[in-house]
Design a protein around this motif. Structure first.
Motif, PDB file in Angstrom:
ATOM      1  N   TYR A 123       0.855  -1.181   0.000  1.00  0.00           N
ATOM      2  CA  TYR A 123       0.000   0.000   0.000  1.00  0.00           C
ATOM      3  C   TYR A 123       0.895   1.236   0.000  1.00  0.00           C
ATOM      4  CZ  TYR A 123      -3.575   3.275   1.723  1.00  0.00           C
ATOM      5  OH  TYR A 123      -4.443   4.316   1.865  1.00  0.00           O
ATOM      6  N   CYS A 124       0.453   2.313  -0.609  1.00  0.00           N
ATOM      7  CA  CYS A 124       1.205   3.557  -0.565  1.00  0.00           C
ATOM      8  C   CYS A 124       0.259   4.653  -0.090  1.00  0.00           C
ATOM      9  CB  CYS A 124       1.758   3.888  -1.952  1.00  0.00           C
ATOM     10  SG  CYS A 124       2.514   5.526  -2.020  1.00  0.00           S
ATOM     11  N   ASN A 125       0.656   5.369   0.960  1.00  0.00           N
ATOM     12  CA  ASN A 125      -0.222   6.421   1.500  1.00  0.00           C
ATOM     13  C   ASN A 125      -0.503   7.522   0.482  1.00  0.00           C
ATOM     14  OD1 ASN A 125       1.220   5.942   4.687  1.00  0.00           O
ATOM     15  ND2 ASN A 125      -0.917   5.603   4.182  1.00  0.00           N
ATOM     16  N   PHE A 126       0.428   7.752  -0.421  1.00  0.00           N
ATOM     17  CA  PHE A 126       0.169   8.782  -1.436  1.00  0.00           C
ATOM     18  C   PHE A 126      -0.997   8.360  -2.326  1.00  0.00           C
ATOM     19  CE2 PHE A 126       4.901   9.634  -0.876  1.00  0.00           C
ATOM     20  CZ  PHE A 126       4.692  10.689  -0.011  1.00  0.00           C
ATOM     21  N   TRP A 127      -1.011   7.077  -2.718  1.00  0.00           N
ATOM     22  CA  TRP A 127      -2.140   6.575  -3.505  1.00  0.00           C
ATOM     23  C   TRP A 127      -3.422   6.661  -2.692  1.00  0.00           C
ATOM     24  CZ3 TRP A 127      -3.089   6.115  -8.330  1.00  0.00           C
ATOM     25  CH2 TRP A 127      -2.076   5.808  -9.233  1.00  0.00           C
ATOM     26  N   GLY A 128      -3.314   6.324  -1.386  1.00  0.00           N
ATOM     27  CA  GLY A 128      -4.489   6.359  -0.519  1.00  0.00           C
ATOM     28  C   GLY A 128      -5.130   7.735  -0.479  1.00  0.00           C
ATOM     29  N   GLU A 150      -2.992  10.803  -4.451  1.00  0.00           N
ATOM     30  CA  GLU A 150      -1.856  11.609  -4.905  1.00  0.00           C
ATOM     31  C   GLU A 150      -0.664  10.728  -5.279  1.00  0.00           C
ATOM     32  OE1 GLU A 150      -2.887  15.545  -2.177  1.00  0.00           O
ATOM     33  OE2 GLU A 150      -1.402  14.103  -1.454  1.00  0.00           O
ATOM     34  N   GLY A 151      -0.961   9.538  -5.832  1.00  0.00           N
ATOM     35  CA  GLY A 151       0.105   8.637  -6.259  1.00  0.00           C
ATOM     36  C   GLY A 151       0.838   9.188  -7.472  1.00  0.00           C
ATOM     37  N   CYS A 152       2.031   8.656  -7.712  1.00  0.00           N
ATOM     38  CA  CYS A 152       2.809   9.090  -8.881  1.00  0.00           C
ATOM     39  C   CYS A 152       2.131   8.565 -10.148  1.00  0.00           C
ATOM     40  CB  CYS A 152       4.237   8.582  -8.771  1.00  0.00           C
ATOM     41  SG  CYS A 152       5.054   9.094  -7.236  1.00  0.00           S
ATOM     42  N   LYS A 153       2.081   9.390 -11.186  1.00  0.00           N
ATOM     43  CA  LYS A 153       1.235   9.068 -12.342  1.00  0.00           C
ATOM     44  C   LYS A 153       1.793   7.945 -13.226  1.00  0.00           C
ATOM     45  CE  LYS A 153      -1.267  13.458 -12.720  1.00  0.00           C
ATOM     46  NZ  LYS A 153      -0.931  14.048 -11.421  1.00  0.00           N
ATOM     47  N   PHE A 154       3.050   7.548 -13.018  1.00  0.00           N
ATOM     48  CA  PHE A 154       3.612   6.430 -13.791  1.00  0.00           C
ATOM     49  C   PHE A 154       3.577   5.138 -12.983  1.00  0.00           C
ATOM     50  CE2 PHE A 154       6.861   8.821 -11.591  1.00  0.00           C
ATOM     51  CZ  PHE A 154       7.281   7.841 -10.692  1.00  0.00           C
ATOM     52  N   CYS A 155       3.062   5.188 -11.755  1.00  0.00           N
ATOM     53  CA  CYS A 155       3.201   4.067 -10.816  1.00  0.00           C
ATOM     54  C   CYS A 155       2.027   3.098 -10.948  1.00  0.00           C
ATOM     55  CB  CYS A 155       3.282   4.612  -9.398  1.00  0.00           C
ATOM     56  SG  CYS A 155       3.239   3.324  -8.135  1.00  0.00           S
ATOM     57  N   SER A 156       2.349   1.799 -10.897  1.00  0.00           N
ATOM     58  CA  SER A 156       1.317   0.777 -11.107  1.00  0.00           C
ATOM     59  C   SER A 156       0.747   0.236  -9.803  1.00  0.00           C
ATOM     60  CB  SER A 156       1.903  -0.374 -11.931  1.00  0.00           C
ATOM     61  OG  SER A 156       3.034  -0.895 -11.266  1.00  0.00           O
ATOM     62  N   LEU A 157       1.009   0.915  -8.700  1.00  0.00           N
ATOM     63  CA  LEU A 157       0.542   0.403  -7.406  1.00  0.00           C
ATOM     64  C   LEU A 157      -0.917   0.766  -7.121  1.00  0.00           C
ATOM     65  CD1 LEU A 157       1.985  -1.251  -5.242  1.00  0.00           C
ATOM     66  CD2 LEU A 157       2.431   0.851  -4.004  1.00  0.00           C
ATOM     67  N   GLY A 158      -1.529   1.560  -7.994  1.00  0.00           N
ATOM     68  CA  GLY A 158      -2.887   2.047  -7.739  1.00  0.00           C
ATOM     69  C   GLY A 158      -3.907   0.968  -7.388  1.00  0.00           C
ATOM     70  N   ALA A 180       9.004  -0.640  -1.100  1.00  0.00           N
ATOM     71  CA  ALA A 180       7.645  -0.739  -0.576  1.00  0.00           C
ATOM     72  C   ALA A 180       6.914   0.556  -0.889  1.00  0.00           C
ATOM     73  CB  ALA A 180       7.693  -0.937   0.943  1.00  0.00           C
ATOM     74  N   GLY A 181       5.612   0.504  -0.777  1.00  0.00           N
ATOM     75  CA  GLY A 181       4.848   1.742  -0.879  1.00  0.00           C
ATOM     76  C   GLY A 181       5.211   2.665   0.274  1.00  0.00           C
ATOM     77  N   SER A 182       5.116   3.976   0.042  1.00  0.00           N
ATOM     78  CA  SER A 182       5.481   4.945   1.086  1.00  0.00           C
ATOM     79  C   SER A 182       4.515   4.877   2.256  1.00  0.00           C
ATOM     80  CB  SER A 182       5.454   6.363   0.519  1.00  0.00           C
ATOM     81  OG  SER A 182       6.618   6.615  -0.222  1.00  0.00           O
ATOM     82  N   ILE A 183       5.086   4.953   3.481  1.00  0.00           N
ATOM     83  CA  ILE A 183       4.263   5.039   4.686  1.00  0.00           C
ATOM     84  C   ILE A 183       4.540   6.410   5.312  1.00  0.00           C
ATOM     85  CG2 ILE A 183       3.646   3.971   6.878  1.00  0.00           C
ATOM     86  CD1 ILE A 183       4.939   1.376   5.876  1.00  0.00           C
ATOM     87  N   LEU A 226      13.743  10.887  -7.030  1.00  0.00           N
ATOM     88  CA  LEU A 226      13.214  12.168  -7.518  1.00  0.00           C
ATOM     89  C   LEU A 226      12.307  11.957  -8.734  1.00  0.00           C
ATOM     90  CD1 LEU A 226      16.339  14.492  -7.251  1.00  0.00           C
ATOM     91  CD2 LEU A 226      14.118  14.980  -6.244  1.00  0.00           C
ATOM     92  N   GLU A 227      12.494  10.881  -9.449  1.00  0.00           N
ATOM     93  CA  GLU A 227      11.627  10.411 -10.545  1.00  0.00           C
ATOM     94  C   GLU A 227      11.670  11.267 -11.816  1.00  0.00           C
ATOM     95  OE1 GLU A 227      10.703   7.631  -9.536  1.00  0.00           O
ATOM     96  OE2 GLU A 227       9.638   7.621  -7.629  1.00  0.00           O
ATOM     97  N   VAL A 228      11.661  12.584 -11.676  1.00  0.00           N
ATOM     98  CA  VAL A 228      11.594  13.480 -12.842  1.00  0.00           C
ATOM     99  C   VAL A 228      12.612  14.606 -12.666  1.00  0.00           C
ATOM    100  CG1 VAL A 228       9.187  12.998 -13.432  1.00  0.00           C
ATOM    101  CG2 VAL A 228       9.703  14.758 -11.738  1.00  0.00           C
ATOM    102  N   GLY A 243       1.861  13.705  -4.331  1.00  0.00           N
ATOM    103  CA  GLY A 243       1.961  13.402  -2.900  1.00  0.00           C
ATOM    104  C   GLY A 243       3.355  13.710  -2.369  1.00  0.00           C
ATOM    105  N   LYS A 244       4.375  13.281  -3.109  1.00  0.00           N
ATOM    106  CA  LYS A 244       5.746  13.524  -2.691  1.00  0.00           C
ATOM    107  C   LYS A 244       6.046  15.022  -2.697  1.00  0.00           C
ATOM    108  CE  LYS A 244       8.726  10.518  -4.616  1.00  0.00           C
ATOM    109  NZ  LYS A 244       9.337   9.336  -5.286  1.00  0.00           N
ATOM    110  N   ALA A 245       5.511  15.713  -3.696  1.00  0.00           N
ATOM    111  CA  ALA A 245       5.742  17.161  -3.791  1.00  0.00           C
ATOM    112  C   ALA A 245       5.109  17.881  -2.609  1.00  0.00           C
ATOM    113  CB  ALA A 245       5.172  17.689  -5.108  1.00  0.00           C
TER     114      ALA A 245
HETATM  115  S1  SF4 Z   1       6.149   5.526  -7.068  1.00  0.00           S
HETATM  116 FE1  SF4 Z   1       6.354   5.049  -4.860  1.00  0.00          FE
HETATM  117  S2  SF4 Z   1       5.727   6.954  -3.811  1.00  0.00           S
HETATM  118 FE2  SF4 Z   1       4.973   7.102  -5.921  1.00  0.00          FE
HETATM  119  S3  SF4 Z   1       2.870   6.308  -5.794  1.00  0.00           S
HETATM  120 FE3  SF4 Z   1       4.186   4.574  -6.390  1.00  0.00          FE
HETATM  121  S4  SF4 Z   1       4.705   3.546  -4.466  1.00  0.00           S
HETATM  122 FE4  SF4 Z   1       3.896   5.601  -3.927  1.00  0.00          FE
END
Ligand code: SF4
Length: 426
Positions: free
Chosen positions: A165-170, A173-181, A222-225, A285-287, A299-301
């Motif tokens: 789980y990632c709190n940003f997705w929760g 505000e997850g990262c737009k390239f991330c497949s954890l949604g 792991a997803g961010s906590i 930093l991703e980008v 979310g990170k921003a």
């Molecule tokens: S890339 Fe990391 S911080 Fe960003 S939404 Fe995915 S798991 Fe969360």
């Protein structure tokens, strides 16, 4: 059903330089690394003959691999290797569904008693697959296959499901390239259930280390906590709990620890180092610009900010030392419209400018090929040309070499994800 992107590029062969043309134009860049970048960009399939010879009692198959929980390997194929190995030892972490169908995939065939990579009938390279380690198929004390809590690369162990789980997705505000949604939606009402059991991870690592000489590194992501007494404290606690248990099973630094984690502050890193020993730390930093960070990683921003994230990387070098800290750039995600760069050259320039800036603070950069699947927000876009990736990877490596930032924990023998650090040879 494979987890594929929806976009197709029928004319890409007429619009982009081919693998052979890139080899001619960039003779100083390793052909293995260029091929790896192209396989990550285009994906691969197996002929029926190759499938017949792909023995999943010998090789790691996607359906045996728990990474599907992290959105990386979901396939209905019964013969779906999770990784390839080239002749020089270059590892390619890539499933058959990577960027599937956007461009024509490479085809792996079985010819003259060996596997070969082909394109439009031409044999390009010999290839092998990642071998299954001895601990795969054994059970934890809770009755789960060990590979569901600990996956293997050729030389590295991965704990990729420490937190699904990632709190940003929760927070949406997850990262737009991330497949954890999808996993985030599944665990939203019960985030505790997304945490792995440290006992099972410990048992699997102990079993894995019985295979002498195979593994040099263990990597956890792991997803961010974001919760805890201060931002990310609960995430630090999770890593400490897992790795103090693992650490007690060996004496020295024979197994290197890498955390791919949130941007911990100095105090948190000191605490983590004291609990788990010498570590390598990656926080992404991703980008390459603050504006894109706000759009793509909201979310990170919001919680740390782009400059704040950089400062935490610089602080991490103070705690852990040069060569032990780096950050990842998802090369190509910064070209997504309407807010991304309008040309590939602008993106290359921005990534190399950031790499130089970070190198002046002894922070390493690794760049990867952006993988598009249907579960990400940016699913209707596609990774850029092979020439773009060749410029990014060779340019990033040149800067690392110039500043002597040798992050071997992320090189071709340990990781397999980033062609830029594959160019780092020891
Ligand atoms: S890339 Fe990391 S911080 Fe960003 S939404 Fe995915 S798991 Fe969360």
């Amino acid at each position: 059903m494979a987890d594929t992107a929806e976009l197709k590029l029928p004319n890409w062969r007429n619009e982009e330089l081919s693998y052979n043309e890139i080899l001619e134009k960039y003779p100083s860049v390793s052909p293995f690394v260029i091929l790896k970048a192209d396989i990550l960009r285009r994906g691969f399939t197996l002929t029926e003959k190759a499938k017949e010879h792909f023995d999943d009692s010998i090789y790691i198959n996607a359906i045996n691999n728990s990474e599907k929980d992290f959105g990386a390997v979901i396939t209905s194929e019964s013969k779906a290797p999770v990784g390839l190995l080239l002749r020089d030892g270059t590892a390619i972490g890539c499933s058959t569904n990577q960027n599937e169908g956007i461009r024509d995939p490479y085809v792996i065939d079985y010819v003259d008693d060996k596997f070969v990579i082909t394109d439009q009938g031409e044999q390009i390279e010999d290839v092998d697959f990642w071998r299954k380690p001895d601990y795969y198929g054994k059970l934890t004390s809770k009755g789960n296959p060990m590979e569901t809590v600990l996956t293997a690369r050729p030389r590295r162990l991965d704990v990729f499901s420490a937190n699904k789980y990632c709190n940003f997705w929760g927070r949406g505000e997850g990262c737009k390239f991330c497949s954890l949604g999808p996993a985030a939606r599944f665990y939203r009402n019960n985030p505790e259930a997304a945490l792995a059991d440290p006992d099972e991870i410990e048992e699997a690592v102990v079993e894995a280390l019985k295979q002498k000489g195979r593994f040099t590194t263990i990597c956890t992501t792991a997803g961010s906590i974001t919760t805890g007494d201060k931002l990310f404290d609960d995430e630090v606690k999770m890593y400490s709990e897992i790795y103090t248990r693992i650490r007690r099973h060996f004496k020295g630094d024979e197994l290197r620890f890498q955390y791919v984690a949130s941007a911990f502050d100095k105090e948190q890193l000191i605490r983590l180092k004291e609990a788990t020993g010498n570590i390598a730390f990656t926080t992404n930093l991703e980008v390459p610009t603050a504006e894109l960070f706000e759009w793509i990683c909201p979310g990170k921003a919001k919680d740390v900010g782009y400059e704040g994230w950089k400062q935490r990387l610089y602080d991490a070098v103070e705690v852990l030392g040069k060569g032990n800290v780096n950050t990842q750039i998802v090369a190509g995600a910064d070209l997504v419209q309407p807010n991304g760069f309008k040309t590939e050259n602008e993106s290359v320039e921005a990534i190399l400018k950031l790499t130089e800036e970070l190198a002046q603070h002894d922070v390493g950069v690794v760049a990867n090929v952006w993988g598009v699947v249907s579960t990400i927000i940016f699913k209707n876009f596609y990774p850029p040309s092979l020439e773009y990736y060749t410029k990014v990877f060779s340019g990033v490596n040149d800067i690392q070499q110039k500043y002597g930032i040798l992050t071997y924990f992320d090189d071709y023998k340990r990781c397999g994800t980033h062609p830029s650090s594959d160019l780092l040879r020891d």
